[in-house]
Design a protein around this motif. Structure first.
Motif, mmCIF file in Angstrom:
data_model
loop_
_atom_site.group_PDB
_atom_site.id
_atom_site.type_symbol
_atom_site.label_atom_id
_atom_site.label_comp_id
_atom_site.label_asym_id
_atom_site.label_seq_id
_atom_site.Cartn_x
_atom_site.Cartn_y
_atom_site.Cartn_z
ATOM 1 N N LEU A 105 0.839 -1.197 0.000
ATOM 2 C CA LEU A 105 0.000 0.000 0.000
ATOM 3 C C LEU A 105 0.879 1.254 0.000
ATOM 4 C CD1 LEU A 105 -3.195 0.185 0.181
ATOM 5 C CD2 LEU A 105 -2.197 -2.072 0.616
ATOM 6 N N VAL A 106 0.721 2.078 -1.044
ATOM 7 C CA VAL A 106 1.511 3.293 -1.201
ATOM 8 C C VAL A 106 0.596 4.506 -1.084
ATOM 9 C CG1 VAL A 106 2.971 4.645 -2.757
ATOM 10 C CG2 VAL A 106 3.191 2.149 -2.674
ATOM 11 N N VAL A 107 0.957 5.426 -0.200
ATOM 12 C CA VAL A 107 0.261 6.713 -0.076
ATOM 13 C C VAL A 107 1.192 7.778 -0.643
ATOM 14 C CG1 VAL A 107 -0.606 8.450 1.533
ATOM 15 C CG2 VAL A 107 -1.140 6.037 1.887
ATOM 16 N N VAL A 108 0.706 8.537 -1.597
ATOM 17 C CA VAL A 108 1.556 9.548 -2.225
ATOM 18 C C VAL A 108 1.807 10.708 -1.266
ATOM 19 C CG1 VAL A 108 1.834 11.105 -4.178
ATOM 20 C CG2 VAL A 108 0.693 8.905 -4.506
ATOM 21 N N TYR A 109 0.745 11.256 -0.675
ATOM 22 C CA TYR A 109 0.877 12.399 0.235
ATOM 23 C C TYR A 109 0.262 12.055 1.584
ATOM 24 C CZ TYR A 109 1.857 14.935 -4.091
ATOM 25 O OH TYR A 109 2.396 15.349 -5.293
ATOM 26 N N GLY A 110 1.103 11.874 2.590
ATOM 27 C CA GLY A 110 0.624 11.556 3.927
ATOM 28 C C GLY A 110 0.766 12.743 4.864
ATOM 29 N N ASP A 111 0.005 12.717 5.956
ATOM 30 C CA ASP A 111 0.131 13.788 6.952
ATOM 31 C C ASP A 111 1.541 13.822 7.538
ATOM 32 O OD1 ASP A 111 -2.493 14.510 6.580
ATOM 33 O OD2 ASP A 111 -3.253 13.307 8.236
ATOM 34 N N GLY A 112 2.160 12.664 7.610
ATOM 35 C CA GLY A 112 3.519 12.532 8.101
ATOM 36 C C GLY A 112 4.205 11.399 7.381
ATOM 37 N N PRO A 113 5.412 11.033 7.821
ATOM 38 C CA PRO A 113 6.160 9.971 7.120
ATOM 39 C C PRO A 113 5.565 8.582 7.309
ATOM 40 C CG PRO A 113 7.354 10.717 9.070
ATOM 41 C CD PRO A 113 6.198 11.649 8.900
ATOM 42 N N ASP A 114 4.683 8.405 8.307
ATOM 43 C CA ASP A 114 4.062 7.110 8.559
ATOM 44 C C ASP A 114 2.545 7.277 8.565
ATOM 45 O OD1 ASP A 114 6.517 5.569 9.041
ATOM 46 O OD2 ASP A 114 6.687 6.825 10.830
ATOM 47 N N VAL A 115 1.860 6.376 7.875
ATOM 48 C CA VAL A 115 0.401 6.390 7.788
ATOM 49 C C VAL A 115 -0.115 5.009 8.161
ATOM 50 C CG1 VAL A 115 -1.565 6.503 6.202
ATOM 51 C CG2 VAL A 115 0.249 8.218 6.066
ATOM 52 N N PRO A 116 -1.049 4.904 9.120
ATOM 53 C CA PRO A 116 -1.599 3.599 9.476
ATOM 54 C C PRO A 116 -2.187 2.881 8.256
ATOM 55 C CG PRO A 116 -2.283 5.257 11.073
ATOM 56 C CD PRO A 116 -1.601 5.994 9.950
ATOM 57 N N GLY A 117 -1.779 1.644 8.068
ATOM 58 C CA GLY A 117 -2.280 0.859 6.945
ATOM 59 C C GLY A 117 -1.434 0.957 5.692
ATOM 60 N N ALA A 118 -0.495 1.915 5.640
ATOM 61 C CA ALA A 118 0.342 2.105 4.449
ATOM 62 C C ALA A 118 1.732 1.516 4.672
ATOM 63 C CB ALA A 118 0.457 3.582 4.110
ATOM 64 N N ASP A 119 2.296 0.965 3.607
ATOM 65 C CA ASP A 119 3.666 0.452 3.667
ATOM 66 C C ASP A 119 4.688 1.514 3.288
ATOM 67 O OD1 ASP A 119 3.062 -2.434 4.204
ATOM 68 O OD2 ASP A 119 1.995 -2.227 2.309
ATOM 69 N N LEU A 120 4.247 2.498 2.498
ATOM 70 C CA LEU A 120 5.180 3.487 1.971
ATOM 71 C C LEU A 120 4.456 4.815 1.786
ATOM 72 C CD1 LEU A 120 8.001 4.072 0.731
ATOM 73 C CD2 LEU A 120 7.095 3.251 -1.456
ATOM 74 N N VAL A 121 5.059 5.893 2.270
ATOM 75 C CA VAL A 121 4.565 7.260 2.049
ATOM 76 C C VAL A 121 5.617 7.989 1.221
ATOM 77 C CG1 VAL A 121 3.907 9.446 3.116
ATOM 78 C CG2 VAL A 121 3.256 7.285 4.207
ATOM 79 N N LEU A 122 5.210 8.526 0.077
ATOM 80 C CA LEU A 122 6.189 9.148 -0.818
ATOM 81 C C LEU A 122 6.561 10.560 -0.380
ATOM 82 C CD1 LEU A 122 4.964 7.977 -4.341
ATOM 83 C CD2 LEU A 122 6.464 6.827 -2.695
ATOM 84 N N GLU A 123 5.618 11.310 0.171
ATOM 85 C CA GLU A 123 5.927 12.671 0.646
ATOM 86 C C GLU A 123 5.044 13.012 1.842
ATOM 87 O OE1 GLU A 123 5.824 17.401 -0.690
ATOM 88 O OE2 GLU A 123 5.521 15.843 -2.202
ATOM 89 N N ALA A 124 5.662 13.532 2.897
ATOM 90 C CA ALA A 124 4.909 14.030 4.048
ATOM 91 C C ALA A 124 4.401 15.431 3.709
ATOM 92 C CB ALA A 124 5.786 14.060 5.292
ATOM 93 N N LEU A 125 3.093 15.591 3.697
ATOM 94 C CA LEU A 125 2.478 16.862 3.317
ATOM 95 C C LEU A 125 1.291 17.110 4.249
ATOM 96 C CD1 LEU A 125 2.775 19.063 1.017
ATOM 97 C CD2 LEU A 125 0.823 17.929 -0.055
ATOM 98 N N PRO A 126 1.513 17.802 5.358
ATOM 99 C CA PRO A 126 0.441 17.957 6.349
ATOM 100 C C PRO A 126 -0.696 18.852 5.861
ATOM 101 C CG PRO A 126 2.358 19.291 6.940
ATOM 102 C CD PRO A 126 2.770 18.448 5.769
ATOM 103 N N GLU A 127 -1.848 18.696 6.476
ATOM 104 C CA GLU A 127 -2.981 19.584 6.235
ATOM 105 C C GLU A 127 -2.654 20.966 6.801
ATOM 106 O OE1 GLU A 127 -5.628 18.893 4.591
ATOM 107 O OE2 GLU A 127 -6.087 16.758 4.749
ATOM 108 N N PRO A 128 -3.290 22.019 6.230
ATOM 109 C CA PRO A 128 -4.218 22.015 5.095
ATOM 110 C C PRO A 128 -3.475 21.880 3.767
ATOM 111 C CG PRO A 128 -3.886 24.259 5.851
ATOM 112 C CD PRO A 128 -3.127 23.379 6.804
#
Length: 317
Positions: A105-128
């Motif tokens: 599971l790949v998340v392109v833009y996550g709130d942080g470097p780790d996302v529950p349920g994801a194996d890989l986050v490509l870029e940490a991009l917090p809200e908003p």
């Protein structure tokens, strides 16, 4: 507020290709922006692509390979599922697992470097944050200021913009552009107040819901041009509001609105977020040399400094 365009997305996927498991033989796009990301990634990786519902239903995969071997595609063994944000990732993982499909599971833009349920986050991009591919679905729209011409409909042509019969025809038949799926907080337009009824009629016909419609209260197009009030009028309306974002079609006006209001402006011409910080980083435009200065420079180059000085003394007598 953070903003990412489709170009930013494609660049990030290209730069992150080495992070995707090499043995990947199928890319699955999760609902929303994940389908867009998967389309780009499958072409970069030269592997087939599917969407979540298709693979769960056992339907055939759409092909993203650019080099085919001519035979039927084998059953995928190494699946990568892609989402643009973390929304729905945990649910997608559970559904894939229930179907016996092991996936990275790949998340392109996550709130942080780790996302529950994801194996890989490509870029940490917090809200908003807001994206080019989904800005007309974003909750911020309900509080935003939004331009009309160039956003909700195409701009009038020079011939249509005559402040007369042709313009009235344009107002009634303007071709829709971006379609909001949420109620817009405030529409702010340089259209003249005298065209309110026609504008409201077109908005109603298009099913566009909004809170307020703010128009420029001047008698004519000629007066609007004389005052050059487009950007300043929009900026003042935006500054006095509690709106966190202005969506503007034209770059010059977007920069003016951001400068005068001190608040961010999403420019659809450049697909960028304009802020005071980005304006400060932008290089100043080089001064345009005058005709006289250019002539002097050419004369010095052709005649040499000494002969130019002699001519100046001669003509000064």
């Amino acid at each position: 507020m953070h903003y990412r365009s489709i170009t930013d997305l494609a660049d990030l996927l290209q730069q992150s290709l080495h992070r995707i498991p090499r043995e990947t033989d199928l890319v699955v796009g999760l609902p929303g922006g994940g389908v867009l990301a998967a389309n780009i990634l499958c072409l970069l990786a030269n592997v087939p692509m599917s969407d979540l519902e298709s693979i769960l239903a056992g339907r055939s995969f759409s092909v993203g390979r650019t080099k085919l071997d001519g035979g039927p595609a084998p059953a995928p063994q190494h699946v990568v599922a892609v989402a643009d944000t973390a929304e729905g990732v945990a649910e997608a993982r559970a559904r894939l697992a229930a179907a016996g499909i092991a996936a990275t599971l790949v998340v392109v833009y996550g709130d942080g470097p780790d996302v529950p349920g994801a194996d890989l986050v490509l870029e940490a991009l917090p809200e908003p944050r807001i994206f080019q591919w989904s800005f007309m679905q974003h909750p911020v729209l309900e509080r935003a200021c939004v331009d009309i011409d160039g956003v909700l409909c195409l701009d009038p042509t020079h011939a249509e913009n005559d402040d007369g019969a042709a313009y009235l025809e344009f107002l009634a038949t303007a071709r829709p552009l971006y379609r909001p799926v949420r109620r817009i907080g405030t529409l702010v337009t340089s259209r003249l107040e005298k065209y309110r009824a026609e504008t409201e009629g077109w908005l109603a016909a298009q099913g566009i819901a909004y809170g307020r419609l703010v128009m420029l209260d001047l008698p004519s197009q000629a007066e609007r041009i004389r005052l050059g009030a487009h950007g300043s009028f929009k900026a003042e309306t935006y500054r006095k509001s509690d709106a966190p974002l202005f969506i503007e079609s034209e770059n010059r006006q977007a920069r003016r609105i951001a400068e005068l209001s001190g608040k961010p402006v999403l420019c659809l011409e450049t697909h960028s977020l304009v802020t005071r910080e980005t304006l400060a980083r932008a290089p100043a435009a080089a001064p345009v040399p005058s005709t006289l200065g250019t002539a002097k420079a050419i004369a010095r180059g052709l005649l040499g400094p000494a002969r130019v000085a002699a001519l100046k003394r001669r003509f000064a007598r």
